[in-house]
Design an enzyme around this catalytic site. Structure first.
Site, PDB file in Angstrom:
ATOM      1  N   GLU A   1      -6.106  -8.918   4.172  1.00  0.00           N
ATOM      2  CA  GLU A   1      -5.344  -8.153   5.176  1.00  0.00           C
ATOM      3  C   GLU A   1      -5.326  -8.967   6.460  1.00  0.00           C
ATOM      4  O   GLU A   1      -6.382  -9.247   7.038  1.00  0.00           O
ATOM      5  CB  GLU A   1      -5.935  -6.766   5.427  1.00  0.00           C
TER       6      GLU A   1
ATOM      7  N   ASN B   1     -12.417  -1.301  -1.075  1.00  0.00           N
ATOM      8  CA  ASN B   1     -11.694  -1.838   0.079  1.00  0.00           C
ATOM      9  C   ASN B   1     -12.337  -1.319   1.354  1.00  0.00           C
ATOM     10  O   ASN B   1     -12.620  -0.124   1.466  1.00  0.00           O
ATOM     11  CB  ASN B   1     -10.223  -1.396   0.044  1.00  0.00           C
ATOM     12  N   GLU B   2     -12.573  -2.226   2.301  1.00  0.00           N
ATOM     13  CA  GLU B   2     -13.149  -1.851   3.595  1.00  0.00           C
ATOM     14  C   GLU B   2     -14.286  -0.838   3.414  1.00  0.00           C
ATOM     15  O   GLU B   2     -14.290   0.241   4.019  1.00  0.00           O
ATOM     16  CB  GLU B   2     -12.070  -1.322   4.550  1.00  0.00           C
TER      17      GLU B   2
ATOM     18  N   TYR C   1      -6.956  -8.511  12.021  1.00  0.00           N
ATOM     19  CA  TYR C   1      -5.627  -8.258  12.554  1.00  0.00           C
ATOM     20  C   TYR C   1      -5.519  -8.783  13.978  1.00  0.00           C
ATOM     21  O   TYR C   1      -6.465  -8.705  14.759  1.00  0.00           O
ATOM     22  CB  TYR C   1      -5.319  -6.761  12.556  1.00  0.00           C
TER      23      TYR C   1
ATOM     24  N   GLU D   1       0.831  -1.198   0.000  1.00  0.00           N
ATOM     25  CA  GLU D   1       0.000   0.000   0.000  1.00  0.00           C
ATOM     26  C   GLU D   1       0.869   1.253   0.000  1.00  0.00           C
ATOM     27  O   GLU D   1       2.000   1.240   0.479  1.00  0.00           O
ATOM     28  CB  GLU D   1      -0.914   0.005   1.237  1.00  0.00           C
TER      29      GLU D   1
ATOM     30  N   GLN E   1       2.219  -5.824   5.980  1.00  0.00           N
ATOM     31  CA  GLN E   1       2.439  -5.561   4.576  1.00  0.00           C
ATOM     32  C   GLN E   1       3.862  -5.982   4.193  1.00  0.00           C
ATOM     33  O   GLN E   1       4.613  -6.434   5.050  1.00  0.00           O
ATOM     34  CB  GLN E   1       2.211  -4.087   4.266  1.00  0.00           C
TER      35      GLN E   1
END
Length: 513
Positions: free
Chosen positions: A317, A192-193, A260, A45, A366
């Protein structure tokens, strides 16, 4: 006498505490399931120093590069066979307008990265540069389109620019910019999201919007798209239910999931990447293995609407998210990478392998200098993190036949709480070699595993291990190889059984031939 009895009790407790746990593991050779190589994907990103001062060096940099793409990073990532790379975000994707990042670099407009640090970017790294990076890595690009602040026309024309090999305004511009033939990019994310930074939408609104955007993201000759819907945040099972019901299995190749591992479980104070005690470690691993439950529940919802499992669950992610390193920009999400992170990586990849009937793509967050990075850089120096070494170990599972496993894990006990100490996955590659990846989360006890391989034929076993003296150990620019893969000798053949002693806090991958 009381002192003698007390001393004996203390001795017995000490012996018990250090005794190895034993477990029986059975591997079944029958399976048509494949562990997709795309489970081992990565994420780049426009965030902090991932692109700029990561992959992309200054125009006059003395660091070896090809067209400003840093070569030591490329070579390191080629070694682990990176299968796909996601770009340009993340949250950044929904404020990125692709036409600002093509054409002569000195004519490209600058932009403010409002999500990550408020820095100004010059758009020198854009579509052509990203796709050249993917070509150098020999991996497939995964592009996230702008739904949040973009338009249907903008995304449709990006697809045309990338994939059409005929006469059109977009192909004329592409050729003018030096690319005669299309790249034929397959993986295409529609936002995204969208429940958060991608527009704060409801699931119902997004699913309708997806259908519209996906309609105009065309399949051009020789370039069919794998359209990917923006899926749920962690345990938001309603989002998955709504998307599966309203979009339908025939309109998307995949549906994403983000989760996460937060050490404290709190977004405000997440916990240090390097300074933690065993209690914090235990809580972190407890949060990590929740991925098993989350993937299982989302998969069950998808099964209701898609019993043939045509739609992939894409965990694009994942990873540990800690507080940033002291003294660094809070918006750059730079964190160190310890042995704990390697155990998280191995555990998570084992979970994905074991759910490879539905999980067919994933992206660690990432790749460089951000979150649970594979690589850290400091000017011309580079570190391969413990997480990188786990991906190096696990690459043997890519596109291999999944082998189901049955076992009961011993417990890792801390105080009055406990979690499974052992996680495992196995596969068989095209040559017939069997690979077994084992992760022991217990920081004090080794685990003895006796494995029944059924009808699988094999003659020898070799292995590699990743471990270190402390859970907080890291590789630094002064000591880049403190944690690295080493030869493992704790496995032996006994008849057709495999006996393995897995050291505490370690990742082990075995090869049986």
């Amino acid at each position: 006498m009381k002192k003698l009895i007390l001393s004996a009790a203390i001795l017995c407790n000490a012996i018990f505490a250090n005794a190895q746990s034993e477990t029986l593991l059975t591997i079944k050779p029958t399976s048509d399931q494949v562990v997709s190589k795309h489970i081992y994907g990565h994420f780049s990103e426009h965030l902090g120093r991932c692109i700029y001062d990561g992959f992309w060096v200054d125009e006059n940099s003395t660091i070896p590069n090809k067209g400003r793409i840093r070569l030591d990073l490329v070579n390191a990532l080629k070694k682990i066979n990176v299968p796909n790379l996601r770009w340009p975000g993340g949250c950044f994707a929904d404020e990125y307008h692709w036409r600002d990042g093509i054409g002569p670099r000195n004519e490209r407009p600058k932009m403010v990265n409002t999500n990550w640090g408020g820095v100004t970017e010059d758009n020198s790294f854009g579509t052509h540069e990203f796709l050249e990076l993917c070509k150098m890595l020999n991996c497939e690009p995964y592009i996230a389109g702008n739904v949040g602040s973009g338009t249907v026309e903008e995304m449709a024309k990006w697809v045309e620019y990338l994939n059409f090999d005929g006469v059109s305004p977009m192909t004329a511009i592409r050729k003018q910019n030096g690319m005669d033939k299309p790249w034929k990019v397959s993986f295409w994310g529609v936002g995204n999201e969208s429940w958060g930074c991608g527009g704060n939408m409801t699931a119902a609104y997004y699913s309708d919007l997806y259908r519209r955007y996906a309609t105009y993201a065309r399949d051009y000759p020789g370039a069919p798209l794998k359209r990917i819907a923006s899926g749920a945040n962690a345990e938001d099972y309603n989002w998955t239910e709504t998307c599966m019901k309203n979009i339908g299995a025939g309109r998307m190749w995949g549906l994403t999931l983000h989760y996460y591992t937060i050490p404290t479980g709190k977004w405000t104070v997440k916990g240090s990447a390097t300074k933690f005690d065993e209690e914090q470690y235990f809580n972190t691993m407890k949060n990590c293995i929740r991925m098993e439950e989350i993937v299982t529940k989302h998969s069950a919802i998808m099964d209701k609407y898609d019993p043939k499992k045509k739609v992939a669950l894409i965990v694009d992610e994942w990873g540990i998210w800690t507080d940033v390193e002291p003294g660094t920009n809070p918006g750059f999400l730079y964190q160190q990478n310890s042995l704990r992170d390697a155990l998280i990586a191995g555990t998570t990849l084992n979970i994905f392998n074991n759910h490879s009937d539905r999980v067919r793509m994933a992206n660690l967050a990432q790749t460089v200098n951000v979150l649970q990075a594979l690589i850290l850089t400091e000017k011309d120096k580079m570190i391969l993190t413990p997480t990188y070494h786990v991906f190096d170990l696990f690459k043997v599972h890519m596109d291999a036949k999944y082998l189901p496993i049955n076992f009961t894990s011993p417990d890792y006990v801390f105080g009055d709480k406990k979690i499974a100490a052992l996680n495992v996955s196995a596969s068989q590659d095209s040559t017939g070699a069997v690979h077994i990846s084992l992760v022991n989360l217990d920081p004090k006890k080794k685990i003895s595993v006796n494995t029944d391989l059924g009808q699988l034929e094999w003659k020898s076993v070799t292995g590699q291990i990743l471990t270190s003296g402390k859970l907080t150990d890291v590789n630094t620019f002064a000591d880049v190889n403190k944690i690295h893969n080493a030869k493992f000798t704790g496995a032996k053949k006994s008849g057709n059984s495999l006996q393995v002693d897995i050291p505490a806090q370690s990742v082990v991958v075995l090869e049986l031939k």
